[in-house]
Design a protein around this motif. Sequence first.
Motif, PDB file in Angstrom:
ATOM      1  N   ASP A 110     -21.212  34.753  -0.472  1.00  0.00           N
ATOM      2  CA  ASP A 110     -20.001  35.586  -0.412  1.00  0.00           C
ATOM      3  C   ASP A 110     -19.126  34.610   0.598  1.00  0.00           C
ATOM      4  OD1 ASP A 110     -21.048  37.614  -1.400  1.00  0.00           O
ATOM      5  OD2 ASP A 110     -21.245  38.840   0.405  1.00  0.00           O
ATOM      6  N   LEU A 111     -19.465  33.346   0.660  1.00  0.00           N
ATOM      7  CA  LEU A 111     -18.731  32.371   1.356  1.00  0.00           C
ATOM      8  C   LEU A 111     -17.904  31.340   0.490  1.00  0.00           C
ATOM      9  CD1 LEU A 111     -17.741  31.778   4.542  1.00  0.00           C
ATOM     10  CD2 LEU A 111     -19.698  29.956   4.575  1.00  0.00           C
ATOM     11  N   MET A 112     -16.657  31.687   0.307  1.00  0.00           N
ATOM     12  CA  MET A 112     -16.001  30.691  -0.582  1.00  0.00           C
ATOM     13  C   MET A 112     -15.697  29.230  -0.206  1.00  0.00           C
ATOM     14  SD  MET A 112     -15.113  32.411  -2.925  1.00  0.00           S
ATOM     15  CE  MET A 112     -16.745  33.462  -2.730  1.00  0.00           C
ATOM     16  N   SER A 113     -16.009  29.147   1.217  1.00  0.00           N
ATOM     17  CA  SER A 113     -16.115  27.719   1.771  1.00  0.00           C
ATOM     18  C   SER A 113     -17.227  26.998   1.173  1.00  0.00           C
ATOM     19  CB  SER A 113     -16.111  27.704   3.264  1.00  0.00           C
ATOM     20  OG  SER A 113     -15.161  28.157   3.848  1.00  0.00           O
ATOM     21  N   ASP A 114     -18.432  27.747   1.111  1.00  0.00           N
ATOM     22  CA  ASP A 114     -19.471  26.900   0.371  1.00  0.00           C
ATOM     23  C   ASP A 114     -19.398  26.778  -1.043  1.00  0.00           C
ATOM     24  OD1 ASP A 114     -21.678  26.907   2.470  1.00  0.00           O
ATOM     25  OD2 ASP A 114     -22.289  28.922   2.084  1.00  0.00           O
TER      26      ASP A 114
ATOM     27  N   LEU B  93     -18.144  39.114  -2.966  1.00  0.00           N
ATOM     28  CA  LEU B  93     -16.592  38.861  -2.243  1.00  0.00           C
ATOM     29  C   LEU B  93     -15.884  39.133  -3.433  1.00  0.00           C
ATOM     30  CD1 LEU B  93     -15.162  37.993   0.245  1.00  0.00           C
ATOM     31  CD2 LEU B  93     -14.447  35.987  -1.037  1.00  0.00           C
TER      32      LEU B  93
ATOM     33  N   ASN C 213     -12.032  39.571  -4.406  1.00  0.00           N
ATOM     34  CA  ASN C 213     -10.778  39.581  -4.140  1.00  0.00           C
ATOM     35  C   ASN C 213     -10.065  38.429  -5.245  1.00  0.00           C
ATOM     36  OD1 ASN C 213     -10.935  37.324  -2.638  1.00  0.00           O
ATOM     37  ND2 ASN C 213     -11.254  38.523  -0.819  1.00  0.00           N
ATOM     38  N   VAL C 214      -8.800  37.930  -5.104  1.00  0.00           N
ATOM     39  CA  VAL C 214      -8.239  37.305  -5.696  1.00  0.00           C
ATOM     40  C   VAL C 214      -8.508  35.987  -5.485  1.00  0.00           C
ATOM     41  CG1 VAL C 214      -5.873  37.076  -4.503  1.00  0.00           C
ATOM     42  CG2 VAL C 214      -5.906  37.033  -7.149  1.00  0.00           C
ATOM     43  N   GLN C 215      -8.988  35.551  -3.983  1.00  0.00           N
ATOM     44  CA  GLN C 215      -9.417  34.459  -3.806  1.00  0.00           C
ATOM     45  C   GLN C 215     -10.564  33.832  -4.278  1.00  0.00           C
ATOM     46  OE1 GLN C 215      -7.394  32.161  -2.692  1.00  0.00           O
ATOM     47  NE2 GLN C 215      -5.844  33.744  -2.498  1.00  0.00           N
TER      48      GLN C 215
ATOM     49  N   ARG D 205      -9.542  32.417  -7.474  1.00  0.00           N
ATOM     50  CA  ARG D 205      -8.728  31.212  -7.048  1.00  0.00           C
ATOM     51  C   ARG D 205      -9.639  30.027  -6.727  1.00  0.00           C
ATOM     52  NH1 ARG D 205      -3.295  30.939  -8.040  1.00  0.00           N
ATOM     53  NH2 ARG D 205      -2.671  32.496  -6.571  1.00  0.00           N
ATOM     54  N   THR D 206     -10.821  30.437  -5.929  1.00  0.00           N
ATOM     55  CA  THR D 206     -11.854  29.532  -5.269  1.00  0.00           C
ATOM     56  C   THR D 206     -12.553  28.864  -6.704  1.00  0.00           C
ATOM     57  OG1 THR D 206     -11.937  30.445  -3.335  1.00  0.00           O
ATOM     58  CG2 THR D 206     -13.695  29.095  -3.833  1.00  0.00           C
TER      59      THR D 206
ATOM     60  N   PHE E 272      -2.299  35.393   1.961  1.00  0.00           N
ATOM     61  CA  PHE E 272      -3.461  34.885   1.200  1.00  0.00           C
ATOM     62  C   PHE E 272      -3.408  34.997  -0.371  1.00  0.00           C
ATOM     63  CE2 PHE E 272      -5.575  34.579   5.310  1.00  0.00           C
ATOM     64  CZ  PHE E 272      -6.340  33.696   5.332  1.00  0.00           C
TER      65      PHE E 272
ATOM     66  N   ALA F 101      -2.499  31.995  -1.637  1.00  0.00           N
ATOM     67  CA  ALA F 101      -2.863  30.918  -1.192  1.00  0.00           C
ATOM     68  C   ALA F 101      -3.627  30.139  -2.752  1.00  0.00           C
ATOM     69  CB  ALA F 101      -4.208  31.165  -0.306  1.00  0.00           C
TER      70      ALA F 101
ATOM     71  N   TYR G 221      -6.426  22.647  -1.643  1.00  0.00           N
ATOM     72  CA  TYR G 221      -6.799  24.278  -1.518  1.00  0.00           C
ATOM     73  C   TYR G 221      -7.337  24.466  -0.091  1.00  0.00           C
ATOM     74  CZ  TYR G 221      -8.428  28.756  -2.828  1.00  0.00           C
ATOM     75  OH  TYR G 221      -9.101  30.160  -2.514  1.00  0.00           O
ATOM     76  N   GLU G 222      -8.098  23.787   0.324  1.00  0.00           N
ATOM     77  CA  GLU G 222      -8.885  23.873   2.010  1.00  0.00           C
ATOM     78  C   GLU G 222      -7.505  23.502   2.874  1.00  0.00           C
ATOM     79  OE1 GLU G 222     -11.631  24.550   2.881  1.00  0.00           O
ATOM     80  OE2 GLU G 222     -13.156  23.630   1.594  1.00  0.00           O
TER      81      GLU G 222
ATOM     82  N   MET H 158     -11.752  36.866   3.847  1.00  0.00           N
ATOM     83  CA  MET H 158     -11.302  36.299   2.504  1.00  0.00           C
ATOM     84  C   MET H 158     -12.467  35.281   2.100  1.00  0.00           C
ATOM     85  SD  MET H 158      -8.592  37.903   1.914  1.00  0.00           S
ATOM     86  CE  MET H 158      -7.882  37.158   0.515  1.00  0.00           C
ATOM     87  N   GLY H 159     -13.498  35.122   2.914  1.00  0.00           N
ATOM     88  CA  GLY H 159     -14.545  34.084   2.416  1.00  0.00           C
ATOM     89  C   GLY H 159     -14.194  32.852   3.076  1.00  0.00           C
ATOM     90  N   PHE H 160     -13.395  32.757   4.038  1.00  0.00           N
ATOM     91  CA  PHE H 160     -12.977  31.475   4.635  1.00  0.00           C
ATOM     92  C   PHE H 160     -13.628  31.422   5.840  1.00  0.00           C
ATOM     93  CE2 PHE H 160     -10.495  31.546   0.878  1.00  0.00           C
ATOM     94  CZ  PHE H 160     -10.994  30.471   0.128  1.00  0.00           C
TER      95      PHE H 160
ATOM     96  N   ALA I 289     -15.202  29.244   8.039  1.00  0.00           N
ATOM     97  CA  ALA I 289     -16.675  28.909   8.405  1.00  0.00           C
ATOM     98  C   ALA I 289     -16.743  27.594   9.267  1.00  0.00           C
ATOM     99  CB  ALA I 289     -17.590  29.084   7.264  1.00  0.00           C
TER     100      ALA I 289
ATOM    101  N   MET J  16     -15.511  24.782   7.713  1.00  0.00           N
ATOM    102  CA  MET J  16     -15.990  23.623   6.947  1.00  0.00           C
ATOM    103  C   MET J  16     -14.697  22.950   6.124  1.00  0.00           C
ATOM    104  SD  MET J  16     -18.964  25.788   5.437  1.00  0.00           S
ATOM    105  CE  MET J  16     -19.582  24.845   4.161  1.00  0.00           C
TER     106      MET J  16
END
Lengths: 113, 136
Positions: free
Chosen positions: A32-36, A50, A52-54, A57-58, B12, B15, B44-45, B100-102, B104, B106
Amino acid sequence: MKLREIVKLLDAKVCIGEGRLDEDVEHAFASDLMSDVLTLKDTPMLITGLCNVQTIRTCDMATLDIIIIVRNKKVTEDMLELAEDNDMVILSCSYSMFKTCGLLYQAGIQPLF
Amino acid sequence: MHQEYTVIEGDFVNAGKASSSVKKTLKQMNVEPSKIKRVVVALYEAEVNAIAHAYGGKVLVDIDSDKIKMVVADKGPGIPDIALAMQEGYSTARPEVRDMGFGAGMGLPNMQKNVDKLNVISEVGVGTTVEMEVNF
């Protein structure tokens, strides 16, 4: 494993990407973590809660183009538009992340690491 | 080729628009896909950081045949300790950013992994500028 078989196994809805269901999938990543997701070098199928639009995009940035949304989350119109622009497949299922991963693993889908 | 984009605080929904546009340009230039991925992931980050932490800013991109230069300059609170912010897992993100999944911790470390040159300049109370380069 063909996407069409995955749809059947998960009792999933094809939100977009009907034309790609005969493609084979070998690897999956669940988060669920887009950073990962942004740290991946490979391009597996993504299993995520997760929604949503991100998420879309991710995946676009990370060049992932097959997404399974779990826990019966509603895929929105803006997500579908962005997915269509990028020729993605989005499946949606009502199962939990754990059950979805378990079923796919049992059916032979491989982890990245 | 020079491109400019505006980033709005908390926006967002948009983004990644700059990164997405850069991706299309690099594809048209037939840049190697693995290089494109490194560029757009890093940009993107940086975009997400400017939206999540700052009060908006600018993305400036210069593309040549052999490299891309990207500058993400925000008006924001600034980073008091850049070395700490570069550590994986260190985060000051708000709950809505995490939703939003960010957030963390990183982002900056992942930018570092993906670019050939990274320079972070920050002044508390003024803003942060992230300069990145990827050679093709």
